[in-house]
Write a protein that holds these residues in place. Structure first.
Motif, PDB file in Angstrom:
ATOM      1  N   PHE A 109      -5.704  -8.010   6.792  1.00  0.00           N
ATOM      2  CA  PHE A 109      -4.953  -9.036   6.086  1.00  0.00           C
ATOM      3  C   PHE A 109      -3.485  -8.624   6.098  1.00  0.00           C
ATOM      4  N   PRO A 110      -2.606  -9.581   5.890  1.00  0.00           N
ATOM      5  CA  PRO A 110      -1.184  -9.245   5.965  1.00  0.00           C
ATOM      6  C   PRO A 110      -0.755  -8.373   4.793  1.00  0.00           C
ATOM      7  N   LEU A 111       0.078  -7.402   5.081  1.00  0.00           N
ATOM      8  CA  LEU A 111       0.591  -6.531   4.037  1.00  0.00           C
ATOM      9  C   LEU A 111       2.092  -6.733   3.945  1.00  0.00           C
ATOM     10  N   LYS A 112       2.586  -6.816   2.721  1.00  0.00           N
ATOM     11  CA  LYS A 112       4.019  -7.010   2.524  1.00  0.00           C
ATOM     12  C   LYS A 112       4.779  -5.713   2.744  1.00  0.00           C
ATOM     13  N   ALA A 113       4.127  -4.626   2.332  1.00  0.00           N
ATOM     14  CA  ALA A 113       4.795  -3.329   2.477  1.00  0.00           C
ATOM     15  C   ALA A 113       3.738  -2.275   2.654  1.00  0.00           C
ATOM     16  N   TYR A 114       4.033  -1.298   3.476  1.00  0.00           N
ATOM     17  CA  TYR A 114       3.101  -0.178   3.660  1.00  0.00           C
ATOM     18  C   TYR A 114       3.897   1.110   3.701  1.00  0.00           C
ATOM     19  N   LEU A 115       3.703   1.899   2.676  1.00  0.00           N
ATOM     20  CA  LEU A 115       4.393   3.185   2.613  1.00  0.00           C
ATOM     21  C   LEU A 115       3.427   4.271   3.036  1.00  0.00           C
ATOM     22  N   THR A 116       3.740   4.952   4.119  1.00  0.00           N
ATOM     23  CA  THR A 116       2.920   6.082   4.536  1.00  0.00           C
ATOM     24  C   THR A 116       3.615   7.340   4.063  1.00  0.00           C
ATOM     25  N   SER A 117       2.859   8.149   3.337  1.00  0.00           N
ATOM     26  CA  SER A 117       3.496   9.258   2.649  1.00  0.00           C
ATOM     27  C   SER A 117       2.579  10.468   2.718  1.00  0.00           C
ATOM     28  N   ALA A 118       3.088  11.585   3.180  1.00  0.00           N
ATOM     29  CA  ALA A 118       2.283  12.815   3.228  1.00  0.00           C
ATOM     30  C   ALA A 118       1.826  13.145   1.815  1.00  0.00           C
ATOM     31  N   MET A 149       0.851  -1.193   0.000  1.00  0.00           N
ATOM     32  CA  MET A 149       0.000   0.000   0.000  1.00  0.00           C
ATOM     33  C   MET A 149       0.878   1.232   0.000  1.00  0.00           C
ATOM     34  N   LEU A 150       0.398   2.256  -0.683  1.00  0.00           N
ATOM     35  CA  LEU A 150       1.047   3.570  -0.638  1.00  0.00           C
ATOM     36  C   LEU A 150      -0.059   4.556  -0.314  1.00  0.00           C
ATOM     37  N   ASN A 151      -0.087   5.030   0.915  1.00  0.00           N
ATOM     38  CA  ASN A 151      -1.226   5.800   1.390  1.00  0.00           C
ATOM     39  C   ASN A 151      -0.750   6.983   2.219  1.00  0.00           C
ATOM     40  N   ALA A 167       1.947  15.651   0.003  1.00  0.00           N
ATOM     41  CA  ALA A 167       2.924  16.372  -0.823  1.00  0.00           C
ATOM     42  C   ALA A 167       4.041  15.449  -1.298  1.00  0.00           C
ATOM     43  N   GLN A 168       4.245  14.335  -0.610  1.00  0.00           N
ATOM     44  CA  GLN A 168       5.325  13.414  -0.946  1.00  0.00           C
ATOM     45  C   GLN A 168       4.864  12.224  -1.786  1.00  0.00           C
ATOM     46  N   LEU A 169       3.541  12.133  -1.977  1.00  0.00           N
ATOM     47  CA  LEU A 169       2.995  10.927  -2.598  1.00  0.00           C
ATOM     48  C   LEU A 169       3.596  10.662  -3.982  1.00  0.00           C
ATOM     49  N   VAL A 170       3.698  11.723  -4.785  1.00  0.00           N
ATOM     50  CA  VAL A 170       4.223  11.553  -6.136  1.00  0.00           C
ATOM     51  C   VAL A 170       5.694  11.140  -6.075  1.00  0.00           C
ATOM     52  N   ALA A 171       6.440  11.792  -5.185  1.00  0.00           N
ATOM     53  CA  ALA A 171       7.867  11.466  -5.064  1.00  0.00           C
ATOM     54  C   ALA A 171       8.050  10.013  -4.643  1.00  0.00           C
ATOM     55  N   ASP A 172       7.203   9.559  -3.697  1.00  0.00           N
ATOM     56  CA  ASP A 172       7.324   8.187  -3.240  1.00  0.00           C
ATOM     57  C   ASP A 172       6.962   7.186  -4.338  1.00  0.00           C
ATOM     58  N   LEU A 173       5.918   7.535  -5.106  1.00  0.00           N
ATOM     59  CA  LEU A 173       5.535   6.629  -6.180  1.00  0.00           C
ATOM     60  C   LEU A 173       6.632   6.573  -7.244  1.00  0.00           C
ATOM     61  N   ALA A 174       7.247   7.718  -7.513  1.00  0.00           N
ATOM     62  CA  ALA A 174       8.359   7.741  -8.474  1.00  0.00           C
ATOM     63  C   ALA A 174       9.518   6.873  -7.963  1.00  0.00           C
ATOM     64  N   ALA A 175       9.726   6.917  -6.639  1.00  0.00           N
ATOM     65  CA  ALA A 175      10.805   6.104  -6.066  1.00  0.00           C
ATOM     66  C   ALA A 175      10.483   4.613  -6.187  1.00  0.00           C
ATOM     67  N   VAL A 176       9.192   4.258  -5.992  1.00  0.00           N
ATOM     68  CA  VAL A 176       8.804   2.859  -6.169  1.00  0.00           C
ATOM     69  C   VAL A 176       9.052   2.436  -7.615  1.00  0.00           C
ATOM     70  N   LEU A 177       8.732   3.353  -8.529  1.00  0.00           N
ATOM     71  CA  LEU A 177       8.956   3.054  -9.950  1.00  0.00           C
ATOM     72  C   LEU A 177      10.450   2.873 -10.225  1.00  0.00           C
ATOM     73  N   ALA A 178      11.247   3.722  -9.619  1.00  0.00           N
ATOM     74  CA  ALA A 178      12.699   3.600  -9.800  1.00  0.00           C
ATOM     75  C   ALA A 178      13.192   2.263  -9.254  1.00  0.00           C
ATOM     76  N   ALA A 179      12.672   1.896  -8.076  1.00  0.00           N
ATOM     77  CA  ALA A 179      13.075   0.617  -7.485  1.00  0.00           C
ATOM     78  C   ALA A 179      12.615  -0.543  -8.349  1.00  0.00           C
TER      79      ALA A 179
END
Lengths: 442, 615
Positions: free
Chosen positions: B296-305, B286-288, B307-319
């Motif tokens: 249910f079990p979550l493998k990863a949970y990214l909490t992102s303000a 999740m990216l929320n 204003a940071q949501l786009v940057a975090d999603l771009a980082a996931v894309l980079a990864a």
């Protein structure tokens, strides 16, 4: 009736109670002095084929001492011992059957036999983890004794990881239950061990395939496990030879009720009940024997005269119309009012029914209420038929054997002592035997 | 008696069991309980949280919550359907009708994009209760509490019973004819300078007719995307915003990344499906903007303000590019290379690198984000890179239908792009227009998440509200209110998030003089002298929409929107707009639309009493 006890001194306390004659029988040193942990040490050193251990247990004729009498070696062989998944071994020390008290004494006086038995069973079934599920009421003495023995074994390097450099792991954990009778039922015990309410599961799948946490699991009674070290030490043939065919070895008989000296005695299977009674000093006050429940309250009652002609082994007691069960004989003398006894037994089942299956949940309460009214003199003769009918409708219609166990006493008491029930109904609650009102004593 | 005795042989005293208070939705009659444990197993196995259990043993066993709790899960109302003896019954419905007196009409749930199947039970024209209708492909046998208890809102006290006209601050009842004449004349006079806002919960027929009327008035200013902030990339919108897969196939997903979605609130049935997938081993990330509770079990949970949501999603894309060893699409390369990748991003990317069926979903919170276009472009890039399908969890029961029916400013029905797109919902509410038409019980301050929108609408010369409810907001800004039937009182069609068209007949009689929305719009079309408004039934309208959509082939988003910055620039942001501050509002589950907002029992639940969170 003669109270001169026959001489069984050379046959007494041969297996699990062997160290009882010694000082501080529960210590590791005492246990070692009679050859304890020899078998376990040999297994660690030689690492024989696991099947050969099971074959020896099979050959000994050891049958489950928890009540059902299923051959122990056969049960172990059901374990998928070559499967790579985690397997579990569970010892059922939730000894709650009324009248039964031998597991308690094993935990108190010879806990190392149980620990070694579990270790051997773990080796035979290729298991690395075992749980000893001990009844909550045993917190006073048996649990600390067992825990102390466990600590001693770990300290001596008899348990743990890579024991004595053999590459064999075995860890044993103690779990103390919360005191529900139903948790002595093997699948309910597993649920309880998993942290759920103790409710029996449907079988199949049997625990050997789907047991604790869904993993293959072997569950045996304390006495069964504790007998194993002696069997392997003295040889299966010796053990099998102690009792009659089909009922090998020794049994700890818990004699309670109207006997002069209630006690636990370990004796070979097949001993005549009359001798067993004499060893306990006969019926209290020299009275006449009226009835015996030979295997804990869950088995049918047997009239005294039949019982005196019966030997205490699986087949003989079965032929007498009952079951050896846990080997706990409850003796009742001629002054016993059978209506009151049955009411008491049914009250036990009413309060211990887990409530999962309707026939048992509703039926045990119904039977108890019918019996209470018989005692109060507010019943009619037709209601005995109803009582029997309720019992018949519970028997065989529940997930576990608890339903059967609650029905059998009712059926057998009515079969042998119906006249007492009828007398009480006809006489407004007056007991046939003790000439008191039924409700007074209930 | 042929089948046993006619009297019980049980003459003993019977036990009685005290009733439990399980909250505002479920009433109890615990002496009826036969301890079958269906409800307990439901909460454990389906809902995923054990809210009911057994206490006691044997005869004394009781089914209850642990220490006087309430049952709060969003699917818990299903225990009412599950209980075989009526020990658990619907609290609002209880004692109001006999089951055998009611007629049962199939309905479609309008509150989320699932299109859950319902039965409306109707007594003498009044909807008495709603129960689940089995549809294995959508809702199985379950429905959410929102779908089950929202019917109470239909009979809200502020239901508009007759057409009303305002003069000054006084509202007076009038008849349909004069009200409609006034509306038609007023709109005709302001043709070309008006805005039409439609609820995303309206039927396809209503949406289609609203779109036709708008375009008949020489405008493309029609929109249902009231809570969306960012329309930069709307030309690249897919045929309709959908899940990108069948709902039933969610069970079989192997990996899932959800971006900006409070899934359990937005689509309880979908959250249940995801939970089923995880039970089979699916990995979910999740990216929320906040940590939402999942069962249910979550493998990863990214909490992102926000204003940071786009940057975090771009980082996931980079990864993900690193994990898969594939190149990021060219139009995203610049922004992705600027992203700072941490282990958390790698964990989320790793989830999508799994074998099997994978999906990336954008939720309603993402759609409300001021950089939605950027988020979607990056999510699409991620989906393309990893081979996952891209989907959206939309608001309202008929967002897909609204796209197909043309209730959007940039396309007509059948996905025909218009040369000069009209104003989006946001622009309509930012720039004063001469006239507004609000269709489907819209309350701008909640439905558009902007209190200023109300002031903007109030400046218009004519505001027409076609609405089931005479809400205070509408009374303060509208000039004419026309009573419209709710979802239960109209025949109509909904297109759910997988593109399934489901039609229903009206179950209940419209309250007062209310009329089904499509009939109101049809007459309005006649009065405006628009051509082809001679429909005899809602089926006639539907036939036209389906004909227009016949050639439509669903395709995923294939835009090449270029993300220019990881954080928001000032463009398009306005003072007073939530977009400016970047605040994201998580609309509570029982506030999503006008009907739900008026369901008193839902409002009394724990969830209903929890105010909206803003991030």
């Amino acid at each position: 009736m003669s109270t001169a006890a026959p001489d069984y001194s050379d046959k007494m306390n041969l297996t699990v109670f062997e160290p009882l004659k010694l000082e501080r029988s529960w210590t590791l040193a005492t246990y070692r002095s009679i050859g304890g942990y020899e078998v376990w040490g040999r297994l660690l050193k030689d690492k024989p084929e696991r099947g050969t251990v099971i074959d020896q247990v099979k050959a000994s004729g050891l049958r489950g001492r928890g009540g059902a009498g299923f051959p122990t070696g056969t049960k172990w062989s059901f374990m998928p011992r070559n499967s790579p998944v985690q397997k579990y071994l569970v010892c059922n020390s939730d000894e709650s059957e009324p009248g039964t008290c031998h597991d308690r004494d094993i935990l108190r006086y010879n806990p190392h036999a149980l620990i070694e038995g579990l270790a051997i069973a773990a080796y035979a079934t290729n298991t690395t983890v075992a749980y000893n599920y001990i009844r909550g009421e045993f917190l006073g003495e048996p649990v600390p004794r067992f825990e102390a023995a466990l600590a001693e074994s770990y300290a001596a390097g008899l348990l743990g990881k890579n024991i004595k450099g053999s590459g064999i792991d075995f860890d044993l954990h103690t779990y103390v239950g919360a005191g529900a009778y139903i948790c002595g039922e093997e699948t309910a015990l597993l649920d309880s061990l998993e942290g759920k309410p103790g409710k029996p599961r449907f079988k199949p799948p049997f625990p050997a395939n789907f047991g604790l946490y869904g993993a293959p699991t072997t569950i045996n009674n304390t006495l069964s496990f504790a007998s194993v070290p002696t069997i392997l030490r003295k040889g299966p043939a010796w053990f099998a030879g102690l009792g009659p065919a089909n009922s090998g070895g020794t049994m700890i008989y818990s004699m309670s009720g109207h006997v002069e000296k209630p006690r636990n005695i370990e004796l070979p299977m097949g001993i005549p009940f009359a001798d067993l009674l004499a060893l306990c000093g006969g019926v209290r006050g020299g009275r006449k024997l009226k009835a015996v429940i030979p295997g804990g309250v869950s088995v049918p009652v047997v009239p005294g005269e039949t019982m005196l002609k019966t030997n205490m082994d699986y087949d003989s007691v079965k032929a007498a119309g009952s079951a050896l069960g846990t080997g706990a004989a409850i003796v009742m003398d001629e002054t016993t009012c059978m209506v009151r006894v049955l009411e008491r037994i049914s009250r036990f089942y009413m309060s211990e029914s887990c409530g999962q299956c309707t026939p048992c949940r509703e039926g045990t309460g119904w039977m108890n209420r019918l019996l209470k009214r018989v005692l109060a003199g507010q019943s009619r003769r037709e209601e005995l038929a109803l009582l029997l009918d309720v019992a018949n409708r519970i028997e065989g219609h529940t997930i576990c054997a608890f339903g059967d166990a609650s029905a059998w006493p009712v059926q057998s008491f009515l079969k042998h002592y119906r006249h007492e029930f009828e007398y009480m109904i006809d006489h407004g609650g007056r007991s046939l035997v003790s000439d008191t009102m039924g409700a007074q004593a209930a | 008696m042929g089948f046993g005795r006619d009297v019980s042989r049980y003459n003993e005293g019977k036990r009685s069991v005290e009733d439990e208070n399980l909250g505002p939705l479920i009433a109890t009659d615990m002496t009826r309980c036969i301890h079958c444990t269906r409800c307990i197993r439901f909460t454990q196995e389906i809902a995923g949280i054990q809210e009911l259990g057994m206490i006691g043993r044997g005869e004394h066993m009781k089914v209850r919550t642990y220490i006087e709790g309430t049952v709060n899960h969003e699917l818990s109302g299903n225990v009412i359907d599950l209980c075989p003896v009526g020990a658990l019954v619907s609290k609002p419905y209880r004692f109001s009708a006999r089951a055998w007196e009611m007629s049962s009409t199939p309905l479609i749930a309008p509150h989320d994009g699932m299109g859950s199947n319902l039965f409306g039970h109707v007594l003498r024209g009044r909807l008495m209760r709603v129960v689940a209708r089995e549809n294995e492909a959508i809702n199985e046998t379950w429905i959410s509490d929102r779908d089950r208890f929202s019917y109470e809102g239909v009979y809200s006290e502020d239901r508009l019973l007759t057409p009303m006209i305002r003069s000054g601050s006084d509202w007076s009842a009038t008849d349909w004819e004069s009200a409609l004449m006034q509306v038609a004349e007023g709109l005709k006079a302001r043709a070309g300078d008006l805005g039409v806002l439609v609820s995303g919960c309206a039927t396809v027929e209503e949406l289609y007719l609203a779109a036709r009327i708008t375009r008949g008035l020489k405008s493309h200013n029609i929109d249902h995307r009231l809570r969306q902030r960012d329309f930069r990339d709307q030309a690249a919108d897919p045929v309709f915003p959908g899940l990108g897969m069948r709902i039933a196939d969610v069970d079989a997903l192997d990996a899932l990344l959800v971006i900006g979605s409070n899934l359990r609130r937005e689509a309880p049935i979908l959250a249940h499906r995801v939970r089923k997938a995880t039970a089979h081993g699916a990995q979910v990330a999740m990216l929320n903007p906040a940590r939402f509770p999942y069962l249910f079990p979550l493998k990863a949970y990214l909490t992102s303000a926000p204003a940071q949501l786009v940057a975090d999603l771009a980082a996931v894309l980079a990864a993900a590019a690193t994990v898969t060893g594939k190149a990021v699409p060219a139009h995203l390369a610049a922004v992705v290379s600027a992203a700072r990748v941490t282990d958390a991003h790698r964990a989320a990317a790793q989830v999508l690198a799994a074998e099997g069926k994978r999906a990336v979903w954008l939720g309603a919170l993402a759609a409300r984000h001021p950089q939605f276009a950027d988020l979607r472009a990056l999510a699409a890039g991620l989906a393309q890179l990893t081979g996952a399908s891209l989907g959206r969890i939309t608001e309202g029961g008929n967002a897909a239908g609204a796209y197909l029916a043309g209730a959007i400013p940039h396309r007509e029905a059948g996905v025909k792009a218009v040369s000069q797109p009209g104003l989006s919902a946001r622009d309509m509410l930012n720039k004063p227009l001469r006239a507004y038409v609000l269709i489907g019980g819209i309350e701008p301050s909640i439905d558009a998440l902007d209190p200023h929108s109300l002031a903007m609408i109030a400046r218009a010369e004519l505001v027409v509200a076609i609405t089931p409810f005479a809400s205070g907001e509408l009374q303060s800004v509208a000039h004419v209110m026309l009573p419209m039937g709710t979802f239960a009182e109209t025949s109509g069609t909904y297109v759910n998030c997988e593109g399934l068209w489901q039609s229903q007949n009206g179950a209940a009689q419209p309250v007062g003089e209310a009329r089904p929305g499509w009939k109101i719009l049809r007459v309005l079309g006649n009065l405006l002298n628009l051509e082809g408004f001679d429909y005899q039934s809602s089926e006639g309208v539907l036939k036209e929409v389906r004909a227009a959509c016949e050639a439509v082939v669903p395709a995923p988003y294939q835009g090449t929107h270029t993300v220019t910055a990881l954080t928001r620039t000032g463009e398009g942001a306005r003072a007073g707009d939530h977009a400016a501050g970047g605040a994201l509002i998580d609309v509570p589950m029982y506030q999503v639309d006008a009907v739900v907002r008026r369901a008193p029992s839902l409002q009394r639940t724990l969830e209903g009493r929890t105010p909206a969170a803003s991030y």
